[in-house]
Design a protein around this motif. Structure first.
Motif, PDB file in Angstrom:
ATOM      1  N   VAL A 631       0.837  -1.201   0.000  1.00 47.57           N
ATOM      2  CA  VAL A 631       0.000   0.000   0.000  1.00 47.57           C
ATOM      3  C   VAL A 631       0.874   1.253   0.000  1.00 47.57           C
ATOM      4  O   VAL A 631       0.620   2.209  -0.741  1.00 47.57           O
ATOM      5  N   ASP A 632       1.930   1.244   0.836  1.00 51.16           N
ATOM      6  CA  ASP A 632       2.830   2.402   0.883  1.00 51.16           C
ATOM      7  C   ASP A 632       3.453   2.665  -0.485  1.00 51.16           C
ATOM      8  O   ASP A 632       3.551   3.816  -0.931  1.00 51.16           O
ATOM      9  N   ARG A 633       3.888   1.612  -1.175  1.00 49.85           N
ATOM     10  CA  ARG A 633       4.546   1.787  -2.470  1.00 49.85           C
ATOM     11  C   ARG A 633       3.568   2.273  -3.539  1.00 49.85           C
ATOM     12  O   ARG A 633       3.904   3.109  -4.369  1.00 49.85           O
ATOM     13  N   LEU A 634       2.352   1.709  -3.520  1.00 49.52           N
ATOM     14  CA  LEU A 634       1.368   2.123  -4.509  1.00 49.52           C
ATOM     15  C   LEU A 634       1.020   3.599  -4.370  1.00 49.52           C
ATOM     16  O   LEU A 634       0.923   4.336  -5.358  1.00 49.52           O
ATOM     17  N   ILE A 635       0.851   4.035  -3.130  1.00 49.03           N
ATOM     18  CA  ILE A 635       0.489   5.435  -2.918  1.00 49.03           C
ATOM     19  C   ILE A 635       1.667   6.348  -3.244  1.00 49.03           C
ATOM     20  O   ILE A 635       1.496   7.426  -3.829  1.00 49.03           O
ATOM     21  N   ALA A 636       2.888   5.920  -2.881  1.00 49.75           N
ATOM     22  CA  ALA A 636       4.067   6.734  -3.226  1.00 49.75           C
ATOM     23  C   ALA A 636       4.214   6.847  -4.735  1.00 49.75           C
ATOM     24  O   ALA A 636       4.572   7.912  -5.262  1.00 49.75           O
ATOM     25  N   LEU A 637       3.923   5.765  -5.453  1.00 51.11           N
ATOM     26  CA  LEU A 637       3.973   5.797  -6.913  1.00 51.11           C
ATOM     27  C   LEU A 637       2.923   6.755  -7.458  1.00 51.11           C
ATOM     28  O   LEU A 637       3.161   7.493  -8.419  1.00 51.11           O
ATOM     29  N   TRP A 638       1.754   6.751  -6.843  1.00 57.27           N
ATOM     30  CA  TRP A 638       0.655   7.624  -7.258  1.00 57.27           C
ATOM     31  C   TRP A 638       0.987   9.092  -7.021  1.00 57.27           C
ATOM     32  O   TRP A 638       0.630   9.970  -7.811  1.00 57.27           O
ATOM     33  N   LEU A 639       1.691   9.370  -5.912  1.00 56.56           N
ATOM     34  CA  LEU A 639       1.984  10.757  -5.550  1.00 56.56           C
ATOM     35  C   LEU A 639       3.293  11.273  -6.142  1.00 56.56           C
ATOM     36  O   LEU A 639       3.640  12.438  -5.954  1.00 56.56           O
ATOM     37  N   ALA A 640       4.024  10.400  -6.848  1.00 61.63           N
ATOM     38  CA  ALA A 640       5.342  10.794  -7.346  1.00 61.63           C
ATOM     39  C   ALA A 640       5.290  12.010  -8.263  1.00 61.63           C
ATOM     40  O   ALA A 640       6.240  12.799  -8.313  1.00 61.63           O
ATOM     41  N   ASP A 641       4.187  12.164  -8.998  1.00 58.65           N
ATOM     42  CA  ASP A 641       4.092  13.317  -9.907  1.00 58.65           C
ATOM     43  C   ASP A 641       3.425  14.514  -9.242  1.00 58.65           C
ATOM     44  O   ASP A 641       3.066  15.483  -9.905  1.00 58.65           O
ATOM     45  N   ARG A 642       3.277  14.462  -7.916  1.00 64.38           N
ATOM     46  CA  ARG A 642       2.673  15.594  -7.197  1.00 64.38           C
ATOM     47  C   ARG A 642       3.651  16.206  -6.206  1.00 64.38           C
ATOM     48  O   ARG A 642       3.261  16.833  -5.219  1.00 64.38           O
ATOM     49  N   VAL A 643       4.951  15.996  -6.444  1.00 69.60           N
ATOM     50  CA  VAL A 643       5.965  16.626  -5.600  1.00 69.60           C
ATOM     51  C   VAL A 643       5.799  18.142  -5.673  1.00 69.60           C
ATOM     52  O   VAL A 643       5.666  18.717  -6.753  1.00 69.60           O
ATOM     53  N   GLY A 644       5.801  18.787  -4.526  1.00 68.63           N
ATOM     54  CA  GLY A 644       5.568  20.225  -4.444  1.00 68.63           C
ATOM     55  C   GLY A 644       4.147  20.575  -4.049  1.00 68.63           C
ATOM     56  O   GLY A 644       3.872  21.722  -3.676  1.00 68.63           O
ATOM     57  N   ALA A 645       3.229  19.600  -4.100  1.00 65.02           N
ATOM     58  CA  ALA A 645       1.827  19.867  -3.752  1.00 65.02           C
ATOM     59  C   ALA A 645       1.644  19.935  -2.240  1.00 65.02           C
ATOM     60  O   ALA A 645       2.403  19.336  -1.469  1.00 65.02           O
ATOM     61  N   ARG A 646       0.614  20.668  -1.816  1.00 66.84           N
ATOM     62  CA  ARG A 646       0.285  20.804  -0.393  1.00 66.84           C
ATOM     63  C   ARG A 646      -0.794  19.802  -0.014  1.00 66.84           C
ATOM     64  O   ARG A 646      -1.695  19.501  -0.794  1.00 66.84           O
ATOM     65  N   PHE A 647      -0.700  19.336   1.223  1.00 64.94           N
ATOM     66  CA  PHE A 647      -1.672  18.371   1.741  1.00 64.94           C
ATOM     67  C   PHE A 647      -1.964  18.699   3.197  1.00 64.94           C
ATOM     68  O   PHE A 647      -1.169  19.347   3.888  1.00 64.94           O
ATOM     69  N   THR A 648      -3.113  18.230   3.643  1.00 63.05           N
ATOM     70  CA  THR A 648      -3.429  18.269   5.073  1.00 63.05           C
ATOM     71  C   THR A 648      -3.293  16.862   5.632  1.00 63.05           C
ATOM     72  O   THR A 648      -3.499  15.873   4.922  1.00 63.05           O
ATOM     73  N   GLY A 649      -2.939  16.785   6.890  1.00 61.55           N
ATOM     74  CA  GLY A 649      -2.787  15.479   7.513  1.00 61.55           C
ATOM     75  C   GLY A 649      -2.722  15.598   9.015  1.00 61.55           C
ATOM     76  O   GLY A 649      -3.027  16.651   9.588  1.00 61.55           O
ATOM     77  N   ARG A 650      -2.301  14.500   9.635  1.00 60.35           N
ATOM     78  CA  ARG A 650      -2.140  14.479  11.084  1.00 60.35           C
ATOM     79  C   ARG A 650      -0.808  13.831  11.434  1.00 60.35           C
ATOM     80  O   ARG A 650      -0.298  13.003  10.687  1.00 60.35           O
ATOM     81  N   ILE A 651      -0.271  14.202  12.565  1.00 58.08           N
ATOM     82  CA  ILE A 651       0.950  13.564  13.047  1.00 58.08           C
ATOM     83  C   ILE A 651       0.577  12.174  13.560  1.00 58.08           C
ATOM     84  O   ILE A 651      -0.173  12.036  14.519  1.00 58.08           O
ATOM     85  N   SER A 652       1.084  11.148  12.871  1.00 63.08           N
ATOM     86  CA  SER A 652       0.731   9.767  13.220  1.00 63.08           C
ATOM     87  C   SER A 652       1.800   9.078  14.061  1.00 63.08           C
ATOM     88  O   SER A 652       1.597   7.967  14.548  1.00 63.08           O
ATOM     89  N   GLY A 653       2.956   9.731  14.211  1.00 64.68           N
ATOM     90  CA  GLY A 653       4.022   9.171  15.025  1.00 64.68           C
ATOM     91  C   GLY A 653       5.038  10.237  15.354  1.00 64.68           C
ATOM     92  O   GLY A 653       5.260  11.167  14.571  1.00 64.68           O
ATOM     93  N   VAL A 654       5.625  10.119  16.538  1.00 56.06           N
ATOM     94  CA  VAL A 654       6.629  11.088  16.979  1.00 56.06           C
ATOM     95  C   VAL A 654       7.830  10.317  17.506  1.00 56.06           C
ATOM     96  O   VAL A 654       7.683   9.424  18.349  1.00 56.06           O
ATOM     97  N   THR A 655       9.014  10.644  16.992  1.00 54.66           N
ATOM     98  CA  THR A 655      10.253  10.053  17.488  1.00 54.66           C
ATOM     99  C   THR A 655      11.273  11.165  17.688  1.00 54.66           C
ATOM    100  O   THR A 655      11.041  12.321  17.304  1.00 54.66           O
TER     101      THR A 655
END
Length: 759
Positions: A631-655
């Motif tokens: 799933v991670d690879r498929l979505i990264a492949l899908w988003l590869a041509d959207r570098v520079g785009a803005r998104f909203t999200g949430r912090i899902s992990g903190v290290t």
């Protein structure tokens, strides 16, 4: 008693050759010259003749030397390092001693079993090295000895998977690893690349890694073009070592299988059982039916029937199909394909409960009282014929008044009683109060070419909940029945949260002014009260996520500790033998316990259950990791041509290293390195799950909403890197808000602030 006394040797006498050999035989692999001298009281100059005798008996081949230890040829030490070399005819792992000398003859093949009285740990696989206690084996063991695993000490080196990058006219090429943890590229010359072309997915071995320059590699296998529509899941299959090609013997056995006959079965073909599955399901292993209980003493009660494909009839213990099923453990589901546990001849044909086709099944008929409590049940081996193949959406639409030609005649006699029975069972579920997490699952929808079209959150329908509750109750009935007959089985167990995880959860909840009771035994209902308190608030998703992370992982084991999440004292997987080996074991146990045929669990099989439970728990974890990576690879492949785009999200992990971000639109995970956040020293507050600025108090906490910009997408590694656009929150008294922070507007890039992180 001292050795000298036990051997009949007078004190002060030098031991004979026979006495020394007897001592070595009693202490295989444990004794050397020092231990022999100590045992026989040999001191000073007397050690010189001892050394001479040891050299003589070693030269004669009566003893062998392994390091500083001496032993009789062919003897096994009490603890040894074993190399897992394969599996025997029963599918059990076997290994041989790593330090076995060729002159001692062929290395013994030692069955490998888990250590007794230990909770399941890492499961070894072929090619791994294990530290094992050599113990007496059960009757019939070929060598008379077994190796009980103490720990896995070395995993088989996994091959590096990568994508070939070649430039026309330039010799050799580079290989880009697909593992997101391995960022170093590899080099290969033309001879090492072989016939691999630009864009090919290959498996390579690292030949040389010097201090300078890129490591050299050689292509071991050319898997296929990364441009093919099915390459992404293929990466996960190879990276996780998932068996995906059936051996010829397994396929031949599957093709030779004949449809089951009615002989020895109850004829249930007129009972209108129906299958309700996802619209794209290829196999159907469960069917359901319900009706009000006509017994006047059970007013308001229902009879619910669950029929499950009779896989045990086709997959006999010890057969090639059985060994392959155990090796795979379960089916693995990717967005573009399924790697089945059993060949399609079995899973999609003979065992699939197809509409209008006679199919063998193992069924349970359960009686519930008006409160939804299961009061009795019976198991039956039957021949059934599915009255209809329905999708969840189709069945739900019919109940909601949107009927089609197929559901119209089924509404009153079949569907309505099912929903009424579910309302009854739901009362029992509500009274039981299982853990009720609200974490919607996202589903990737692919185009016909295998690329991501969109990511959706499927609506959670009552039709889904109905089937889920019917299956849970059938699983409870199976465990209860086998316990009643004192028949060994594999339970599905889920331990209580550990003390450490509860303490971490308690500290986190305190940051939200929510208290977690300090009681000895937590119950799911206590978690549910916390979840209900935050429902509908901005912290709802965050708290659900943290509560989930505090839970133990479910496993398979012959030792029952109950199922915490479902709040059940006994639970066993019974309802999916097409795709889970554990369910097949439970089916065989029921057939044996109830005398339903000759293809049940064989006598003595219970000795293998602990090892099987450990194995299939590991294959389940392997499948989950492979599915997540895909799933991670498929979505990264899908988003590869959207570098520079803005998104909203949430912090899902903190290290300490930075922030993990989950995008709202897709659920895609990415990372923001702490060094790119800006000025200030940040320290990691584990209890608050936050990075907090030491000078400013600016805080980035798990669950916070953020605006980000995508700055890098590595499709084959499934990695995304973001840049934070929004500010964190500011805690009172934690520091002074700097002018640069006050002036930063939402949406402006802030990497120039050069923030550092305190480790």
């Amino acid at each position: 008693m001292a050795p000298s006394d036990r051997d009949g040797r007078r004190s002060g006498e030098f031991p004979s050759r026979e006495q020394i050999l007897a001592f070595l035989a009693e202490h295989p692999g444990e004794a050397g010259k020092r231990e022999i001298a100590r045992a026989f009281g040999i001191k000073g100059s007397a050690r010189i003749p001892l050394k001479r005798i040891l050299k003589e008996i070693e030269a004669e081949g009566l003893v062998v030397r392994r390091g500083k230890r001496l032993g009789t040829p062919g003897a096994l030490p009490p603890v040894a390092v074993l190399l897992v070399t394969g599996r025997d005819a029963d599918g059990e792992l076997v290994g041989e001693p790593v330090n076995w000398e060729p002159e001692d003859g062929p290395a013994p093949q030692i069955p490998i079993m888990p250590e007794r009285h230990r909770s399941p740990g890492p499961t070894p696989g072929v090619g791994d090295k294990v530290l094992a206690r050599i113990a007496d084996g059960p009757p019939g063991t070929e060598t008379g000895r077994v190796g009980r695993v103490i720990k896995v000490i070395a995993r088989k080196p996994t091959a590096v998977l990568g994508v070939v990058r070649r430039v026309a006219g330039v010799p050799g090429g580079r290989i880009l690893p697909v593992d997101k943890k391995q960022r170093t590229e590899l080099m290969a010359d033309d001879e090492a690349l072989g016939d691999a072309e630009d864009g090919d997915l290959v498996e390579v071995s690292v030949q040389k890694a010097g201090r300078y320059g890129l490591p050299q590699a050689r292509v071991a296998e050319r898997i296929g073009s990364i441009k093919s529509e099915r390459a992404v899941s293929l990466i996960a299959i190879h990276a996780h070592g998932i068996p995906h090609r059936f051996p010829e013997a397994v396929l031949e056995e599957a093709e030779a299988a004949k449809p089951a006959r009615l002989t020895g079965r109850e004829d249930w073909r007129k009972l209108p059982l129906v299958t309700i599955d996802p619209p794209d399901a290829k196999d159907h292993d469960d069917a359901v039916h319900a009706e009000p209980d006509a017994d006047p003493d059970n007013s308001g009660g229902f009879i619910a029937t669950v029929a499950i494909a009779d896989v045990a009839y086709y997959v006999r213990t010890g057969s090639a199909l059985d060994r392959e099923g155990l090796l795979r453990g379960n089916s693995v589901y990717f967005p573009d394909r399924v790697v089945p546990m059993l060949p399609e001849r079995i899973s999609n044909d003979l065992c699939s409960l197809k509409e209008g086709v006679d199919r063998p099944a193992l069924a349970v008929r359960m009686v519930f009282d008006g409160s939804g409590r299961q009061i009795r049940h019976t198991f039956h081996r039957v021949m059934m014929r599915s009255a209809a193949k329905l999708s969840y959406q189709q069945a739900q639409a019919a109940i909601d008044g949107q009927l089609d030609d197929q559901t119209l005649p089924l509404l009153e006699p079949v569907l309505r009683p099912l929903w009424e029975a579910y309302a009854c069972l739901k009362r029992g579920r509500d009274a039981r109060e299982p853990l009720d997490l609200d974490l919607p699952e996202r589903k990737i929808v692919l185009t016909p070419e295998g690329r991501v079209d969109r990511v959706i959150v499927p609506e959670r329908l009552d039709a889904h909940k109905l089937i889920e509750e019917f299956m849970i109750q059938a699983n409870v009935a199976a465990a209860t029945e086998l316990e009643k007959h004192k028949t060994p089985l594999l339970y599905r167990i889920h331990d209580n949260p550990s003390v450490e995880k509860l303490e971490g959860l308690r500290e986190f909840l305190q940051t939200l002014d929510i208290s977690l009771p300090r009681t000895g035994n937590m119950r799911p209902s206590q978690f549910n009260k916390i979840l209900a308190r935050v429902a509908g608030t901005g912290n709802a998703h965050l708290v659900n996520e943290v509560v989930l992370r505090s839970q133990a992982q479910a496993e398979y084991s012959p030792a029952n500790i109950g199922h915490f999440g479902l709040n059940l004292r006994r639970y066993a997987h019974f309802t999916s033998p097409i795709r889970r080996y554990a369910d097949l074991v439970v089916h065989r146990a029921l057939i044996r316990a109830l005398g339903l045929g000759k293809d049940g669990m064989p006598e003595g099989f219970e000795a293998r259950l602990e090892a099987i439970g450990s194995d299939i728990s590991a294959t389940e974890r392997r499948a989950m990791a492979a599915e997540r990576d895909t799933v991670d690879r498929l979505i990264a492949l899908w988003l590869a041509d959207r570098v520079g785009a803005r998104f909203t999200g949430r912090i899902s992990g903190v290290t300490k290293a930075g922030l993990f971000i989950a995008l709202d639109e897709t659920g895609a995970d990415g990372f923001i390195p702490a060094a790119t956040l800006g000025q200030d020293y940040f320290h990691y507050d584990e209890a608050a799950r936050a990075l907090i600025g030491r000078a400013t108090g600016e805080t980035h906490r798990l669950g916070d909403a953020v605006d980000v910009r995508l700055v890098e997408a590595a499709p084959f590694a499934g990695a995304l890197r973001f840049e934070l656009l929004s500010e964190g929150r500011y805690l009172k008294g934690a520091g002074k808000r700097p002018p640069s922070a006050r002036g930063a507007s939402r949406g402006k890039s802030r990497p120039e602030r050069g923030r550092k992180t305190r480790k």
